[in-house]
Design a protein around this motif. Structure first.
Motif: not given
Length: 410
Positions: A373-380
């Motif tokens: 999946g995609t780590p949320g912190v990568g979006f801010g």
């Protein structure tokens, strides 16, 4: 030696999805027998619909015949496609947008990144947080972001947190921005704004002389009646908003690339001397200089999406992905995980369990479930403690991923 644009050196060493790819490849090399299910990058898995394939064939046949051959096309896009967009995506919904206000491109990512070319270097930018990384990174490249702070925020960017604490609805900024980036349905959170909530932003922009860059790449996934599919459904939006759209997630065009941007003719900015200047004219000049247009073949494929068959086939694909989203949401809830999105958007945004950080949860899913999946912190910064899954996978992979995650018994 030449001097470089130092702003590029301020960027993090790698783009979010490049870092994910690096981690997954390292895992695959050390676990060659593992079957990895990828639900990180928002790429589609279903093939192009038959209508689009027929449109491509039509374009190829035209290019093979001297009498119908097309070389360089209009930078703004062929009129046959812009007319279909204006009539179907706008006029049919009671919105007056002319073909001349539509610019065909190779995708919303390019346009949302390149639109900054027509902005002054000192414009203040506001973004929802978490946010699609392109909005921030391209402003870093242009020198508008300032310096990266220890908390992960840039000093000159105004952040509008969107978390469970405010139901993922951003508050109006306390300080005035020149430009406000809004993406709804939202990537990454999968959440939406109602018509009345979006009206507050349009009213704010009109009162404060701001402009809204509205990314509606996922508008086709909206099914709730009170969720607008275009910002131009809101009165006054044509005075303050540019809208970006894409055929990538709507019709599987991630590989052949096509999207469009709408810039109303009445939309203006100010020169350094205080003179009003048409943003439509500036963007046309920019595109004419830096872009040779999307290919004729691709635009014929996009045109075919507006036929009766194309509309139904596209709708069927969207239903397929939204069924995946429903499977994910219900499965994650059964596993004891709290999640949002997946109702009017193809993304699921979940709270990481047991106080795990976003990257810790990424490693947990990869190593124990072989799910990416995609780590949320990568979006801010406000994405820390959250995690994104996409509904764009195959049905059997989606079901198996849910079963694997549920086996962890949170």
């Amino acid at each position: 030696m030449i001097h470089i644009n130092d702003n590029f050196t301020k960027l993090r060493a790698s783009y979010l999805f490049s870092e994910i790819a690096r981690k997954v490849e390292a895992f695959r090399e050390s676990h060659p027998s593992s079957r990895i299910i990828r639900m990180g990058i928002g790429d589609v898995t279903r093939p192009l619909c038959p209508a689009a394939i027929e449109g491509l064939r039509k374009g190829v046949d035209h290019e093979a015949d001297e009498s119908t051959f097309h070389g360089y096309g209009p930078e703004q896009g062929y009129l046959f496609l812009r007319e279909k967009i204006a009539a179907t995506d706008y006029e049919a919904r009671g919105i007056e947008i002319t073909p001349d206000e539509i610019f065909i491109s190779d995708g919303a990512k390019s346009d949302t990144g390149n639109i900054g070319d027509i902005l002054a270097a000192d414009c203040r930018i506001a973004v929802t947080d978490p946010v699609y990384p392109v909005y921030v990174d391209t402003n870093v490249m242009a020198g508008r972001a300032g310096e990266l702070q220890p908390d992960g925020r840039w000093s000159r960017i105004i952040y509008l947190p969107c978390t469970a604490a405010n139901d993922f609805v951003p508050a109006l900024p306390a300080e005035r921005p020149d430009v406000i980036y809004l993406c709804y349905p939202n990537n990454p959170t999968g959440t939406t704004l109602t018509r009345s909530q979006l009206k507050q932003w349009v009213d704010y922009a009109r009162a404060n002389g701001s402009i809204i860059f509205f990314d509606s790449a996922y508008e086709a996934y909206v099914s709730s009646p009170d969720i607008p599919r275009s910002i131009y459904e809101i009165e006054g939006a044509k005075e303050v908003a540019i809208e970006f759209r894409s055929f990538s997630k709507t019709a599987g065009f991630t590989g052949i690339r096509c999207g469009y941007t709408v810039i109303p003719r009445r939309l203006c900015g100010l020169s350094s001397s205080g003179q009003e200047v048409s943003l439509h004219s500036l963007w046309l000049r920019r595109q004419s200089t830096k872009f040779n247009g999307a290919s004729y073949i691709t635009q014929r494929a996009a045109e075919a999406l507006y036929t009766a068959a194309g509309k139904e086939q596209t709708a069927e694909t969207i239903r397929f992905y939204m069924t995946n989203a429903s499977i994910l949401r219900s499965g994650l809830a059964s596993a004891g995980l709290r999640a949002w999105g997946g109702t009017d958007a193809p993304y699921i945004w979940l709270k990481t369990p047991d106080g795990l950080s976003s990257w810790e949860f990424f490693d947990l899913l990869l190593n124990r479930c072989n799910v990416v999946g995609t780590p949320g912190v990568g979006f801010g910064p406000s994405g820390e403690g959250y995690f994104r899954l996409t509904a764009f996978g195959r049905r059997d992979d989606t079901q198996e991923a849910v079963e694997r995650i549920a086996s962890l018994r949170f």
